[in-house]
Design a protein around this motif. Structure first.
Motif, short mmCIF file in Angstrom:
data_model
loop_
_atom_site.label_atom_id
_atom_site.label_comp_id
_atom_site.label_asym_id
_atom_site.label_seq_id
_atom_site.Cartn_x
_atom_site.Cartn_y
_atom_site.Cartn_z
N SER A 179 16.25 38.67 26.52
CA SER A 179 17.11 39.52 27.34
C SER A 179 18.21 40.11 26.47
N VAL A 180 18.92 41.06 27.05
CA VAL A 180 20.14 41.61 26.45
C VAL A 180 21.29 41.31 27.40
N VAL A 181 22.37 40.73 26.88
CA VAL A 181 23.54 40.42 27.70
C VAL A 181 24.65 41.40 27.34
N VAL A 182 25.10 42.13 28.33
CA VAL A 182 26.21 43.07 28.18
C VAL A 182 27.47 42.41 28.75
N GLU A 183 28.57 42.53 28.01
CA GLU A 183 29.83 41.99 28.52
C GLU A 183 30.90 43.07 28.46
N LEU A 184 31.61 43.23 29.57
CA LEU A 184 32.73 44.16 29.65
C LEU A 184 33.96 43.33 29.96
N TRP A 185 34.85 43.21 28.99
CA TRP A 185 36.02 42.32 29.10
C TRP A 185 37.30 43.13 29.02
N ASN A 186 38.29 42.74 29.81
CA ASN A 186 39.61 43.35 29.71
C ASN A 186 40.67 42.26 29.82
N ASP A 187 41.83 42.53 29.24
CA ASP A 187 42.91 41.54 29.26
C ASP A 187 43.93 41.82 30.35
N GLY A 188 43.45 42.43 31.43
CA GLY A 188 44.31 42.68 32.58
C GLY A 188 44.60 41.40 33.34
N PRO A 189 45.27 41.50 34.47
CA PRO A 189 45.62 40.32 35.26
C PRO A 189 44.37 39.61 35.76
N PRO A 190 44.39 38.28 35.84
CA PRO A 190 43.21 37.55 36.31
C PRO A 190 42.95 37.80 37.79
N ILE A 191 41.68 37.69 38.16
CA ILE A 191 41.32 37.76 39.58
C ILE A 191 41.75 36.44 40.23
N PRO A 192 42.47 36.47 41.33
CA PRO A 192 42.93 35.22 41.96
C PRO A 192 41.76 34.30 42.29
N PRO A 193 41.93 32.99 42.13
CA PRO A 193 40.83 32.05 42.38
C PRO A 193 40.25 32.14 43.78
N ASP A 194 41.07 32.48 44.79
CA ASP A 194 40.54 32.58 46.15
C ASP A 194 39.78 33.88 46.38
N VAL A 195 39.96 34.85 45.49
CA VAL A 195 39.27 36.13 45.60
C VAL A 195 37.96 36.13 44.81
N LEU A 196 37.96 35.44 43.66
CA LEU A 196 36.84 35.49 42.72
C LEU A 196 35.48 35.22 43.37
N PRO A 197 35.34 34.21 44.25
CA PRO A 197 34.00 33.95 44.81
C PRO A 197 33.49 35.05 45.73
N HIS A 198 34.36 36.00 46.12
CA HIS A 198 33.98 36.98 47.13
C HIS A 198 33.84 38.40 46.59
N ILE A 199 34.07 38.61 45.30
CA ILE A 199 34.15 40.00 44.82
C ILE A 199 32.82 40.74 44.90
N PHE A 200 31.70 40.01 44.98
CA PHE A 200 30.40 40.67 45.13
C PHE A 200 29.97 40.77 46.59
#
Length: 378
Positions: A306-327
């Motif tokens: 496979s090929v793994v693409v990563e898009l990373w930024n050093d902006g503010p973290p996604i809150p832990p209570d939001v992270l499980p729901h972003i999709f």
């Protein structure tokens, strides 16, 4: 070296399902613990009824509760009755293991909520088989509940897709009329204030159009037209579309792509849609904090080429209570007119239809979206 005192503290072993044993006889507790640990269970032993109740209060329900009847301070029958007030038999199977085998005692145990009753002295194979059976039933019921949840979610998304498609089609024509008239009036604007108001109208129509397009993309389920795709080309083209905007915003864009990457199986334009959506989200995050956006890709061989693409930024973290729901569909933290909550849901659906996966991790060091795509077969 074995523990000489099986009642010392909360003794937990193994990595399987959790069984709480309430047994005041040290020899019996040791035998039960070894028997269950050998079967792969994680075991906690309480030396008396009071300790067992404290464990239930502090740790919640184990996967199975194994009770002796004649416990100091609080009897096994009292624990059984109290536990059953809090958890039903599917959530918490309760086995009474006791020398009290007369019919009245058996009836009292079941009346208090016991799931099963085993007399002492017990056969290890029989006891383990009974425990296995109750936990297997529990697992099957949990799996059934999960499947029912997936079916409800699928039906909800299907209905939502039909509704979204119909609404989007009905909105396109009036939006086009509003936009056209506003642009005509803008060319005839008598003063700058009027022109500014008309530009606001056009901007609002453009936002509505984006919402309509997101709804249409959500409603459509076209099969992916897979072919050999150079992910590096797609990434370079996508970054190029946003490079000027990123540069004027002071974002340091770092593109780290190897000279050669294996081709992936996919649809060029759909993959660009995914990468563009993640880039735009990163732009918005970097508007709050941070200044670095890194785009990288690398081949991997496990569990499949496979090929793994990563898009990373050093902006503010996604809150832990939001992270499980972003999709999740229709989930958004953006202002009311800035997002529909469908972008990342559609992105992950596209990647799954490509036979890959998409995930995110976020913390104080930044946020990274990882996208894995299968290599195109030779």
């Amino acid at each position: 070296m074995s523990d000489p005192n099986p009642h010392a503290g909360l003794m937990q072993r193994g990595a399987g399902e959790h069984v709480l044993i309430a047994e005041d006889d040290a020899s019996a507790a040791r035998v039960l613990r070894l028997l269950l640990e050998q079967a792969g269970y994680r075991v906690t032993v309480a030396a008396d009824g009071e300790q067992a109740m404290r464990i239930l209060d502090e740790q919640g329900a184990p996967d199975l509760l194994l009770l002796d009847w004649m416990l100091p301070r609080i009897s096994g029958l009292e624990i059984c009755h109290a536990a059953r007030q809090r958890w039903d038999a599917l959530r918490l199977p309760i086995l009474m293991v006791t020398a009290k085998t007369d019919p009245e005692s058996v009836y009292a145990a079941f009346d208090a909520g016991a799931s099963d009753y085993v007399g002492k002295p017990f056969r290890g194979a029989e006891l383990r088989a009974r425990i296995d059976a109750h936990l297997r039933t529990r697992r099957l019921m949990e799996e059934r509940a999960r499947m029912e949840g997936h079916l409800r979610e699928r039906d909800k998304l299907f209905t939502l897709g039909l509704l979204a498609g119909g609404v989007a089609h009905d909105l396109n024509n009036p939006l086009a009329v509003i936009s056209a008239h506003a642009q005509i009036l803008l060319r005839r604007a008598a003063d700058e204030d009027s022109a500014e108001q008309l530009r606001d109208i056009i901007g609002a129509v453009d936002r509505c159009s984006r919402i309509v397009n997101d709804m249409l993309n959500f409603a459509r389920r076209h099969p992916v037209e897979r072919g050999p795709v150079d992910v590096a080309d797609v990434l370079r083209a996508t970054v190029g579309m946003r490079e000027r905007k990123l540069s004027t915003s002071g974002v340091d864009v770092q593109v780290q792509l190897p000279d050669e990457l294996p081709l992936v199986a996919g649809d060029w334009h759909q993959l660009q849609q995914v990468f563009l959506n993640v880039l735009v989200n990163a732009e918005q995050a970097l508007g709050e904090r941070g200044r670095t956006l890194r785009v990288s890709a690398a081949p991997v061989s496990e569990p499949a080429p496979s090929v793994v693409v990563e898009l990373w930024n050093d902006g503010p973290p996604i809150p832990p209570d939001v992270l499980p729901h972003i999709f999740d569909p229709l989930f958004t933290t953006k202002a009311g007119d800035e997002g529909t909550g469908l972008g990342l849901f559609i992105c992950r659906r596209i990647i799954r239809e490509h036979g890959g996966w998409m995930d995110v991790r976020s913390g104080d060091d930044g946020t990274a979206f990882a996208i894995r795509l299968p290599v195109y077969p030779d």
